[in-house]
Structure formats: C-alpha cells, structure tokens
Design a protein around this motif. Structure first.
Motif, PDB file in Angstrom:
ATOM      1  N   ARG A 131       0.806  -1.222   0.000  1.00  0.00           N
ATOM      2  CA  ARG A 131       0.000   0.000   0.000  1.00  0.00           C
ATOM      3  C   ARG A 131       0.839   1.271   0.000  1.00  0.00           C
ATOM      4  NH1 ARG A 131      -2.990  -3.071  -1.529  1.00  0.00           N
ATOM      5  NH2 ARG A 131      -5.014  -3.777  -0.727  1.00  0.00           N
ATOM      6  N   ALA A 132       2.107   1.164   0.402  1.00  0.00           N
ATOM      7  CA  ALA A 132       2.964   2.347   0.476  1.00  0.00           C
ATOM      8  C   ALA A 132       4.397   1.962   0.121  1.00  0.00           C
ATOM      9  CB  ALA A 132       2.928   2.963   1.866  1.00  0.00           C
ATOM     10  N   VAL A 133       4.982   2.734  -0.808  1.00  0.00           N
ATOM     11  CA  VAL A 133       6.339   2.475  -1.289  1.00  0.00           C
ATOM     12  C   VAL A 133       7.137   3.762  -1.202  1.00  0.00           C
ATOM     13  CG1 VAL A 133       7.761   1.729  -3.244  1.00  0.00           C
ATOM     14  CG2 VAL A 133       5.503   0.706  -2.888  1.00  0.00           C
ATOM     15  N   LEU A 134       8.400   3.632  -0.829  1.00  0.00           N
ATOM     16  CA  LEU A 134       9.326   4.768  -0.833  1.00  0.00           C
ATOM     17  C   LEU A 134      10.497   4.453  -1.755  1.00  0.00           C
ATOM     18  CD1 LEU A 134      10.504   7.460   0.328  1.00  0.00           C
ATOM     19  CD2 LEU A 134      11.574   6.062   2.118  1.00  0.00           C
ATOM     20  N   ILE A 145       8.568   5.414 -10.451  1.00  0.00           N
ATOM     21  CA  ILE A 145       7.536   5.209 -11.472  1.00  0.00           C
ATOM     22  C   ILE A 145       7.323   3.723 -11.717  1.00  0.00           C
ATOM     23  CG2 ILE A 145       7.068   5.504 -13.935  1.00  0.00           C
ATOM     24  CD1 ILE A 145       8.454   8.302 -13.623  1.00  0.00           C
ATOM     25  N   LEU A 146       8.385   2.956 -11.811  1.00  0.00           N
ATOM     26  CA  LEU A 146       8.237   1.515 -12.005  1.00  0.00           C
ATOM     27  C   LEU A 146       7.556   0.871 -10.811  1.00  0.00           C
ATOM     28  CD1 LEU A 146      11.659   0.588 -13.671  1.00  0.00           C
ATOM     29  CD2 LEU A 146       9.420   0.828 -14.766  1.00  0.00           C
ATOM     30  N   ALA A 147       7.820   1.390  -9.611  1.00  0.00           N
ATOM     31  CA  ALA A 147       7.131   0.874  -8.419  1.00  0.00           C
ATOM     32  C   ALA A 147       5.643   1.189  -8.481  1.00  0.00           C
ATOM     33  CB  ALA A 147       7.754   1.468  -7.162  1.00  0.00           C
ATOM     34  N   ALA A 148       5.302   2.401  -8.918  1.00  0.00           N
ATOM     35  CA  ALA A 148       3.891   2.761  -9.037  1.00  0.00           C
ATOM     36  C   ALA A 148       3.186   1.881 -10.067  1.00  0.00           C
ATOM     37  CB  ALA A 148       3.763   4.234  -9.411  1.00  0.00           C
ATOM     38  N   VAL A 200       7.419  -1.217   1.339  1.00  0.00           N
ATOM     39  CA  VAL A 200       8.643  -1.434   0.561  1.00  0.00           C
ATOM     40  C   VAL A 200       9.408  -0.125   0.482  1.00  0.00           C
ATOM     41  CG1 VAL A 200       9.607  -2.022  -1.695  1.00  0.00           C
ATOM     42  CG2 VAL A 200       7.601  -3.271  -0.840  1.00  0.00           C
ATOM     43  N   ILE A 201      10.686  -0.195   0.767  1.00  0.00           N
ATOM     44  CA  ILE A 201      11.601   0.907   0.464  1.00  0.00           C
ATOM     45  C   ILE A 201      12.615   0.384  -0.540  1.00  0.00           C
ATOM     46  CG2 ILE A 201      13.366   2.498   1.330  1.00  0.00           C
ATOM     47  CD1 ILE A 201      12.021   2.443   4.052  1.00  0.00           C
ATOM     48  N   VAL A 202      12.733   1.064  -1.668  1.00  0.00           N
ATOM     49  CA  VAL A 202      13.785   0.741  -2.637  1.00  0.00           C
ATOM     50  C   VAL A 202      14.768   1.898  -2.645  1.00  0.00           C
ATOM     51  CG1 VAL A 202      12.345  -0.739  -4.067  1.00  0.00           C
ATOM     52  CG2 VAL A 202      12.502   1.685  -4.593  1.00  0.00           C
ATOM     53  N   ARG A 247      12.484   3.049  11.218  1.00  0.00           N
ATOM     54  CA  ARG A 247      11.433   3.975  11.654  1.00  0.00           C
ATOM     55  C   ARG A 247      10.432   4.250  10.539  1.00  0.00           C
ATOM     56  NH1 ARG A 247      16.009   6.775  13.355  1.00  0.00           N
ATOM     57  NH2 ARG A 247      15.567   8.525  11.948  1.00  0.00           N
ATOM     58  N   TYR A 248      10.770   3.895   9.316  1.00  0.00           N
ATOM     59  CA  TYR A 248       9.902   4.172   8.175  1.00  0.00           C
ATOM     60  C   TYR A 248       9.381   2.903   7.514  1.00  0.00           C
ATOM     61  CZ  TYR A 248      11.146   9.097   8.450  1.00  0.00           C
ATOM     62  OH  TYR A 248      11.284  10.398   8.871  1.00  0.00           O
ATOM     63  N   LEU A 249       9.647   1.775   8.098  1.00  0.00           N
ATOM     64  CA  LEU A 249       9.151   0.518   7.549  1.00  0.00           C
ATOM     65  C   LEU A 249       7.958   0.020   8.349  1.00  0.00           C
ATOM     66  CD1 LEU A 249      12.486  -1.376   6.758  1.00  0.00           C
ATOM     67  CD2 LEU A 249      10.701  -0.826   5.089  1.00  0.00           C
ATOM     68  N   ALA A 250       6.945  -0.482   7.653  1.00  0.00           N
ATOM     69  CA  ALA A 250       5.840  -1.158   8.310  1.00  0.00           C
ATOM     70  C   ALA A 250       6.365  -2.426   8.986  1.00  0.00           C
ATOM     71  CB  ALA A 250       4.768  -1.494   7.275  1.00  0.00           C
TER      72      ALA A 250
END
Length: 296
Positions: A131-134, A145-148, A200-202, A247-250
């Motif tokens: 639901r949320a990607v950084l 953009i590829l993540a979206a 997800v953080i890439v 701190r920014y990961l689910a």
C-alpha cells in the motif's frame, strides 16, 4: 570529423557497421544502457532516424538520405569526441521497456532494481499487500515510477536531496500521469521526510568508493558526483539509510538496497547483517533485501 572526409555510407547496415567500428576504435566507455558497441551503435542510429528501437531487420538494407546520414554521423562524432553517455545526447533512457527523460542533472538510469520491480518483487513481496512504497535517492524518478506501475494500489513517495534531480523526476512523473499517486520530496535521505510506514523501500544510493571514483572513465564524470560518491568505502550514505529505515518501515516491511560492486565493503561495515542477495539477469551480488526486524 570534417564533412568532406566522411564515408559515403548508403544503408542502415552501413551506418551501424561504421558506428560499431568508430566506437570500438575510439575506446568509449559503455555501461549506460549498452554494454557493447553493437547495441550502442544500433540505438544511436535508430533513435536518430526515428525508427522503432525493437525493429531492426526490416530496415537494415534501407537506403538513407544524405541529411539522415549527416545526422547519424554528427551524433556518433559527439559520442566519441565529448565522451558523454548516449542517454545525455538523446535525452532519454530505457528501463524494462519504459522510456524516461534524462539530462546531466541526474545519473543515467540503469539500476537492476528495475528488473525486480518489473516482476513485482516476487516472491519476496505480495504485490496486492503493498500500500505504500518509498524510493530513496530517486534521481530521475524511474524506480519510483516503475514501483507505481508494479503496485497499482500503492501510493509512492520519492526522495532526493537535489532540486535539479527532482525537476527531472517531476517531468517523468507527469509523462506517466502519476501525479495523483506519486509524491516527490526534497530531503537529505530521511531527515526532512514526514513520518510514514512503508511496505517497501527501494534505494539506489551513492555507493561508489573513493578509489573507484578516482578511476571513473570520462563518461561517468559527466554524471553528478553527488549521485555516485559514497565515501572512502562507499558506505557513508548506506550507514545512515540502514540506521533510519526501521522507523519508516511497516512491521512486515522490506528494504531493497543496491550497492553495486561494494559487497565486500558492505559485509565489512555490517558483519552482523545477513541480507538476502537478489540476483537479476544483469547483476549478481549487487542488490540486497533486509526485513525491518533485521534492522530494528
């Protein structure tokens, strides 16, 4: 090359053959989308003649007009003389079949993370649960953009410290019509980023160690050093990223991090970590995955 001394090349095949010879003879450095002179010459010729990049055979023996020949040779001359990556000359780069605008304000997109995103990060991530990607250190915005596109139900945040890079990213986001789902942030890594919990953080951060930076070919010196240099061992920004990411990961979130050829330096800096190394067709031992619980 003076116009009067240029070869009388008649067909597309002639131009490509000449381009391969010229690139090999001049010793240009490759690696910004092409890893061999044939692919680079084909791309430059087809781009210049406005021909589809994935359809070569029907045109190989087509005769070229004098002005077409001149435009191709002009571009080849610039590639050899200026030692700029082809993407800066054509103002475009391609990743997994997607076109992105680029110029000298950003590094040329080439991250193998793109291949993983094209596959929805399977099997390590369930795409429908994202639901949320950084995208940290977004540059041109290509990975965001590829993540979206990969996670169609997710909102995506993209971060860069460079206002120039964010201008390029903004153009690409608009080209893909993703302004409603993809938000750009200017921040020094996580420092100015609002609180959030990402599934997800890439991240493709600057990671080139100082010895490698000093030995870079001319083509790479056209790219912003800010986006390449990672300090003595290449891990300066990686240390900050790993410290702040939890701190920014689910709770079930993962970090996908590219470190290029710096695996020995990574393992020396973080001997306590046991990441999963993710191989692609283009790279091995260059991308790692860490779960939040490993970092916390």
């Amino acid at each position: 090359m003076p116009t009067s001394s240029r070869p009388e090349l008649q067909t597309l095949r002639d131009l490509i053959r000449y381009g391969v010879s010229r690139l090999r003879e001049s010793g240009v450095a490759l690696g910004h989308g092409s890893d061999n002179a044939w692919d680079e010459a084909v791309y430059l010729v087809l781009h210049t003649l406005h021909l589809p990049l994935n359809t070569l055979d029907p045109f190989l023996d087509a005769r070229v007009l004098p002005d077409e020949r001149a435009r191709v040779l002009d571009l080849l001359d610039r590639r050899v003389a200026e030692r700029q990556p082809a993407a800066y000359l054509t103002r475009e780069a391609w990743l997994c079949g997607h076109r992105f605008y680029v110029d000298e304000r950003v590094i040329v997109p080439r991250s193998p993370i793109a291949e993983l995103l094209d596959q929805g990060l399977a099997p390590w991530v369930e795409p429908e649960s994202v639901r949320a990607v950084l995208d940290m250190c977004t540059g041109s915005g290509c990975l965001a953009i590829l993540a979206a596109l990969a996670f169609s139900d997710a909102r995506v945040d993209a971060v860069d410290v460079s206002p120039d890079a964010l201008e390029v990213a903004r153009r690409n986001v608009a080209d893909y019509g993703l302004q409603d789902r993809l938000t750009l942030h200017r921040s020094d890594l996580f420092d100015q980023l609002p609180a959030a919990a990402y599934d997800v953080i890439v991240c493709n951060p600057p990671y080139v160690n100082s010895a490698s930076m000093a030995a870079l070919p001319d083509e790479y010196r056209h790219e912003p050093a800010l986006a390449l240099a990672g300090g003595a061992d290449g891990m300066d920004l990686v240390r900050r990223i790993l410290a702040a990411a939890p701190r920014y990961l689910a709770p079930q979130g993962v970090l996908v991090l590219e470190i290029g050829h710096e695996r020995p330096h990574f393992e020396a800096a973080f001997p306590q970590l046991q990441p999963v190394w993710l191989d692609t067709e283009a790279a091995s031992d260059q991308i790692l995955l860490l779960a939040r619980e490993q970092l916390a």
